[in-house]
Scaffold this active site. Sequence first.
Site, PDB file in Angstrom:
ATOM      1  N   MET A 114       0.846  -1.189   0.000  1.00  0.00           N
ATOM      2  CA  MET A 114       0.000   0.000   0.000  1.00  0.00           C
ATOM      3  C   MET A 114       0.888   1.249   0.000  1.00  0.00           C
ATOM      4  O   MET A 114       0.456   2.336   0.395  1.00  0.00           O
ATOM      5  CB  MET A 114      -0.935  -0.009   1.211  1.00  0.00           C
ATOM      6  N   LEU A 132       6.711   2.987   1.421  1.00  0.00           N
ATOM      7  CA  LEU A 132       7.639   1.850   1.505  1.00  0.00           C
ATOM      8  C   LEU A 132       8.758   2.093   2.517  1.00  0.00           C
ATOM      9  O   LEU A 132       9.313   3.183   2.590  1.00  0.00           O
ATOM     10  CB  LEU A 132       8.249   1.580   0.121  1.00  0.00           C
ATOM     11  N   HIS A 178       9.532  -3.522   3.355  1.00  0.00           N
ATOM     12  CA  HIS A 178       9.052  -3.775   1.986  1.00  0.00           C
ATOM     13  C   HIS A 178      10.233  -4.087   1.059  1.00  0.00           C
ATOM     14  O   HIS A 178      10.154  -4.981   0.217  1.00  0.00           O
ATOM     15  CB  HIS A 178       8.358  -2.527   1.419  1.00  0.00           C
ATOM     16  N   GLU A 212       5.708 -11.403   7.493  1.00  0.00           N
ATOM     17  CA  GLU A 212       5.103 -12.121   8.628  1.00  0.00           C
ATOM     18  C   GLU A 212       4.583 -11.177   9.708  1.00  0.00           C
ATOM     19  O   GLU A 212       3.950 -11.626  10.647  1.00  0.00           O
ATOM     20  CB  GLU A 212       6.116 -13.091   9.239  1.00  0.00           C
ATOM     21  N   LYS A 213       4.852  -9.869   9.585  1.00  0.00           N
ATOM     22  CA  LYS A 213       4.274  -8.953  10.579  1.00  0.00           C
ATOM     23  C   LYS A 213       2.755  -9.105  10.559  1.00  0.00           C
ATOM     24  O   LYS A 213       2.110  -9.116  11.581  1.00  0.00           O
ATOM     25  CB  LYS A 213       4.664  -7.498  10.319  1.00  0.00           C
ATOM     26  N   ASP A 214       2.217  -9.218   9.342  1.00  0.00           N
ATOM     27  CA  ASP A 214       0.776  -9.461   9.197  1.00  0.00           C
ATOM     28  C   ASP A 214       0.584 -10.967   9.020  1.00  0.00           C
ATOM     29  O   ASP A 214       0.185 -11.440   7.951  1.00  0.00           O
ATOM     30  CB  ASP A 214       0.248  -8.690   7.983  1.00  0.00           C
ATOM     31  N   GLN A 238      -2.793 -12.215   7.977  1.00  0.00           N
ATOM     32  CA  GLN A 238      -3.015 -11.919   6.548  1.00  0.00           C
ATOM     33  C   GLN A 238      -2.302 -12.951   5.668  1.00  0.00           C
ATOM     34  O   GLN A 238      -2.861 -13.447   4.681  1.00  0.00           O
ATOM     35  CB  GLN A 238      -2.501 -10.509   6.231  1.00  0.00           C
ATOM     36  N   MET A 268       8.869  -2.968  11.614  1.00  0.00           N
ATOM     37  CA  MET A 268       8.717  -1.887  10.630  1.00  0.00           C
ATOM     38  C   MET A 268       7.299  -1.854  10.093  1.00  0.00           C
ATOM     39  O   MET A 268       6.714  -2.900   9.787  1.00  0.00           O
ATOM     40  CB  MET A 268       9.711  -2.069   9.497  1.00  0.00           C
ATOM     41  N   SER A 310       4.480   1.079   7.880  1.00  0.00           N
ATOM     42  CA  SER A 310       4.284   2.412   7.297  1.00  0.00           C
ATOM     43  C   SER A 310       3.685   3.353   8.335  1.00  0.00           C
ATOM     44  O   SER A 310       3.832   4.566   8.252  1.00  0.00           O
ATOM     45  CB  SER A 310       3.339   2.324   6.102  1.00  0.00           C
TER      46      SER A 310
HETATM   47  O1  PAF Z   1      -0.157  -5.777   3.719  1.00  0.00           O
HETATM   48  C1  PAF Z   1      -0.542  -4.857   2.977  1.00  0.00           C
HETATM   49  O2  PAF Z   1       0.149  -3.857   2.759  1.00  0.00           O
HETATM   50  C2  PAF Z   1      -1.917  -4.956   2.340  1.00  0.00           C
HETATM   51  O3  PAF Z   1      -2.823  -5.570   3.197  1.00  0.00           O
HETATM   52  C3  PAF Z   1      -1.901  -5.635   0.948  1.00  0.00           C
HETATM   53  C4  PAF Z   1      -1.471  -7.077   1.047  1.00  0.00           C
HETATM   54  C5  PAF Z   1      -0.973  -4.878   0.027  1.00  0.00           C
HETATM   55  C6  PAF Z   1      -3.297  -5.602   0.350  1.00  0.00           C
HETATM   56  O4  PAF Z   1      -3.761  -4.304   0.189  1.00  0.00           O
END
Ligand code: PAF
Length: 282
Positions: free
Chosen positions: A30, A33, A37, A150-152, A155, A186, A188
Amino acid sequence: MKIFSEKKQIQKYAEQIRKNRETIGFVPTMGALHDGHLSLVEQALENNDKVVVSIFVNPTQFDNPEDLKKYPRTLKDDTDRLASVSKDIVVYAPSTDDIYEGHTVADTFSFDGLEEEMEGQFRAGHFDGVGTIVKRLFEIIRPHCAYFGEKDFQQLMIVKKLVEKYDIPVEIVGCEIHREPSGLAMSSRNERLKPQFREAAPLIYKVLRTAKLKFGIESANKVTEWVQEQFDNQDLLKLEYFTIADTKTLKPIKRKTKKRNYRAFIAVYADDIRLIDNIALN
Ligand code: PAF
């Protein structure tokens, strides 16, 4: 560096790459960066012939309109940072209309219960939004591999489930959490932390590391109580949840068993900024 804003352009480019029998590594982002990232991008560059990075602040995954409004949008800086890593990277930075075609609504998914735990309890509809955008991006770009931090972690598990359920031919690669020297994961969002909150935020990882040690000798309940106390003993950070869960199902632990792997997950508010982190426990 090529920067495409329309899906027909990136589709044409990706199709040519596949025709040349080259592989595409994909890093969805998103924007805003940071080095985390860039570490995903570097891994993608190492393992693939070509790398596509998408930059799109996906409105349907935000449950809080203020958060969406305040989310940093720094396309020029982002593309400069990517170009400094490699001029070969291709960026897809679409408009909302290019993705949603005038109908900015998430599809509805079931991820076999993974979506109901942790983030799912605090961010209504979040994973429908993530599922929608990730599925659309996969359909547009059709990458061979896609890289997620892996922070998310939740997800990452949900994206793996999405790919399995819809039989999408892409390999999902999970990448280790990148941390600031203070230990803060880290994100955003870190850029928006006011100085006193930035100073306080490393407590999150400090607590996770100690929780990991404690989990070796104490019950999950005791560890959870101890974590709550650490946040009660200070004023700046507000604990939203701390959960010890099974790494595969993400269900909260009931009774510790040696056969299973566990992870601790945490969400904390620093002022109005929500920070998440997690750690493998065994
Ligand atoms: O992790 C992210 O930055 C967002 O959830 C993703 C995977 C780019 C989807 O918008």
